[in-house]
Design a protein around this motif. Structure first.
Motif, PDB file in Angstrom:
ATOM      1  N   LYS A 106      -7.139  -4.109   1.796  1.00 48.13           N
ATOM      2  CA  LYS A 106      -6.390  -3.032   1.155  1.00 48.13           C
ATOM      3  C   LYS A 106      -5.254  -3.611   0.319  1.00 48.13           C
ATOM      4  O   LYS A 106      -4.489  -4.459   0.794  1.00 48.13           O
ATOM      5  CB  LYS A 106      -5.802  -2.088   2.211  1.00 48.13           C
ATOM      6  N   SER A 154      -1.615  -3.449  -1.354  1.00 46.86           N
ATOM      7  CA  SER A 154      -0.349  -2.802  -1.038  1.00 46.86           C
ATOM      8  C   SER A 154      -0.017  -1.764  -2.102  1.00 46.86           C
ATOM      9  O   SER A 154      -0.155  -2.030  -3.300  1.00 46.86           O
ATOM     10  CB  SER A 154       0.784  -3.837  -0.978  1.00 46.86           C
ATOM     11  N   PRO A 155       0.447  -0.551  -1.705  1.00 51.28           N
ATOM     12  CA  PRO A 155       0.868   0.438  -2.688  1.00 51.28           C
ATOM     13  C   PRO A 155       2.258   0.148  -3.244  1.00 51.28           C
ATOM     14  O   PRO A 155       2.722   0.842  -4.157  1.00 51.28           O
ATOM     15  CB  PRO A 155       0.873   1.745  -1.887  1.00 51.28           C
ATOM     16  N   HIS A 156       2.931  -0.864  -2.693  1.00 52.24           N
ATOM     17  CA  HIS A 156       4.310  -1.152  -3.076  1.00 52.24           C
ATOM     18  C   HIS A 156       4.454  -2.408  -3.927  1.00 52.24           C
ATOM     19  O   HIS A 156       5.287  -2.459  -4.828  1.00 52.24           O
ATOM     20  CB  HIS A 156       5.181  -1.317  -1.824  1.00 52.24           C
ATOM     21  N   TRP A 176      -1.762   0.428   4.777  1.00 52.06           N
ATOM     22  CA  TRP A 176      -0.344   0.234   4.488  1.00 52.06           C
ATOM     23  C   TRP A 176       0.397   1.563   4.620  1.00 52.06           C
ATOM     24  O   TRP A 176      -0.110   2.613   4.227  1.00 52.06           O
ATOM     25  CB  TRP A 176      -0.152  -0.274   3.060  1.00 52.06           C
ATOM     26  N   GLU A 222       2.951   4.221   3.295  1.00 52.05           N
ATOM     27  CA  GLU A 222       3.395   4.614   1.957  1.00 52.05           C
ATOM     28  C   GLU A 222       4.919   4.729   1.895  1.00 52.05           C
ATOM     29  O   GLU A 222       5.472   4.984   0.826  1.00 52.05           O
ATOM     30  CB  GLU A 222       2.770   5.958   1.580  1.00 52.05           C
ATOM     31  N   ASP A 264      -6.475   5.737   8.050  1.00 49.58           N
ATOM     32  CA  ASP A 264      -6.167   6.154   6.683  1.00 49.58           C
ATOM     33  C   ASP A 264      -4.835   6.889   6.658  1.00 49.58           C
ATOM     34  O   ASP A 264      -4.599   7.800   7.460  1.00 49.58           O
ATOM     35  CB  ASP A 264      -7.281   7.058   6.138  1.00 49.58           C
ATOM     36  N   TRP A 265      -3.972   6.504   5.728  1.00 51.21           N
ATOM     37  CA  TRP A 265      -2.638   7.082   5.583  1.00 51.21           C
ATOM     38  C   TRP A 265      -2.692   8.254   4.611  1.00 51.21           C
ATOM     39  O   TRP A 265      -3.370   8.203   3.596  1.00 51.21           O
ATOM     40  CB  TRP A 265      -1.687   6.012   5.060  1.00 51.21           C
ATOM     41  N   ILE A 300      -1.620  10.090   1.678  1.00 53.47           N
ATOM     42  CA  ILE A 300      -0.840   9.737   0.492  1.00 53.47           C
ATOM     43  C   ILE A 300      -0.135  10.936  -0.120  1.00 53.47           C
ATOM     44  O   ILE A 300       0.684  10.774  -1.030  1.00 53.47           O
ATOM     45  CB  ILE A 300      -1.727   9.057  -0.574  1.00 53.47           C
ATOM     46  N   LYS A 309       2.733  11.507   3.072  1.00 49.73           N
ATOM     47  CA  LYS A 309       3.303  10.193   3.347  1.00 49.73           C
ATOM     48  C   LYS A 309       3.967  10.095   4.726  1.00 49.73           C
ATOM     49  O   LYS A 309       4.824   9.237   4.949  1.00 49.73           O
ATOM     50  CB  LYS A 309       4.322   9.794   2.257  1.00 49.73           C
ATOM     51  N   PRO A 342     -10.182   4.419  -8.733  1.00 48.84           N
ATOM     52  CA  PRO A 342      -8.941   5.159  -8.946  1.00 48.84           C
ATOM     53  C   PRO A 342      -8.599   5.324 -10.414  1.00 48.84           C
ATOM     54  O   PRO A 342      -7.623   5.980 -10.751  1.00 48.84           O
ATOM     55  CB  PRO A 342      -7.899   4.276  -8.239  1.00 48.84           C
TER      56      PRO A 342
END
Length: 267
Positions: A29, A31-33, A81, A83, A123-124, A126, A129, A257
């Motif tokens: 995965k 990172s979204p950051h 990760w 969020e 699964d987070w 999104i 959050k 995406p």
């Protein structure tokens, strides 16, 4: 092959390699950051027995640079990760989920342990959050807050192992799940009963994902070697498209995406 490969979509050869030996990779995965940061889930002996390990990698100067790793007693099948906190990673290992601060090699922040068999997916959400879901071989999906170690709700309609559960990108309350019972279910977390159930494949369904550009469109992947695209807004639900290029079970499928018409699968 025990390792990770990084590809550029316009090139036919992999750009970077990272070996996870003696662990076999199960999930990766971004990172979204942090751009170029990844978490890799891995397990010894194909997850049958032995330890697991999460690797945190950064792409620096065109090479993988290991930043941290965390070894678990059981195999790690998936990661997610947070969020909210850039260093927080949820680890699906054995029959539980661990919350780990990747910025501190030994900082285990929480244990979420209500499942009775292996947790295969995490699964987070999104949209909100603030919550996540877990999918387990015990046939259940659980909805959690990272701020408490008891689940918010359990969803137990599946008659077989649940291999993946994915939040809808358009609705904070909706998620989909797929199972060894050969059904795809859509849920609303405000109720314990699935709002939609249909037989999506003749064999076990291993993966699913939502198309973020087309609300109501889900893709599924199965042991039957196919990937199917569904529009769940109609009744009865029928596949919009079926892809048959694989020669073995399709383990994972994801929607792009960036492009509504692109789907990636692995077998």
């Amino acid at each position: 092959y025990m390792g990770g490969i990084f590809w550029r979509a316009r090139m036919q050869k992999p750009q970077l390699f990272f070996r996870t030996t003696p662990f076999h990779g199960y999930s990766v995965k971004f990172s979204p950051h942090v751009g170029g940061a990844l978490a890799v889930a891995s397990a010894q002996n194909f997850g049958v027995q032995g330890q697991g390990r999460v690797h945190i990698l950064a792409i620096v100067e065109n090479q993988f640079r290991p930043l941290a790793s965390y070894t678990t007693e059981d195999g790690v099948f998936d990661v997610a990760w947070s969020e909210v906190f850039p260093n927080h990673v949820f680890i699906a290992t054995g029959d539980k989920v661990l919350l780990w601060n990747a910025g501190d090699r030994n900082a285990q922040l929480g244990v979420f342990a209500e499942h009775t068999q292996e947790v295969y997916g995490v699964d987070w959400n999104i949209k909100t959050k603030d919550t996540f879901i877990t999918a387990s071989w015990d046939g259940s999906i659980k909805w959690w807050s990272p701020n408490q170690q008891t689940s918010l709700r359990t969803f137990s309609e599946h008659a077989g192992s649940v291999y993946q559960a994915k939040w809808a990108p358009h609705d904070a309350h909706t998620f989909a799940s797929v199972s060894g019972d050969r059904t795809l279910k859509v849920w609303d977390v405000r109720t314990e009963r699935a709002v939609l159930t249909f037989a999506a494949h003749p064999l076990d369904i291993l993966s699913c994902d939502w198309n973020k550009y087309r609300p109501g469109t889900i893709v599924s992947a199965s042991v039957d070697k196919t990937v199917k695209v569904w529009d769940i807004r109609g009744a009865p639900v029928r596949p919009l498209k079926e892809f048959t290029g694989h020669s073995l079970a399709v383990r994972r499928v994801v929607c792009s995406p960036h492009n509504a018409d692109i789907v990636a699968s692995t077998s």
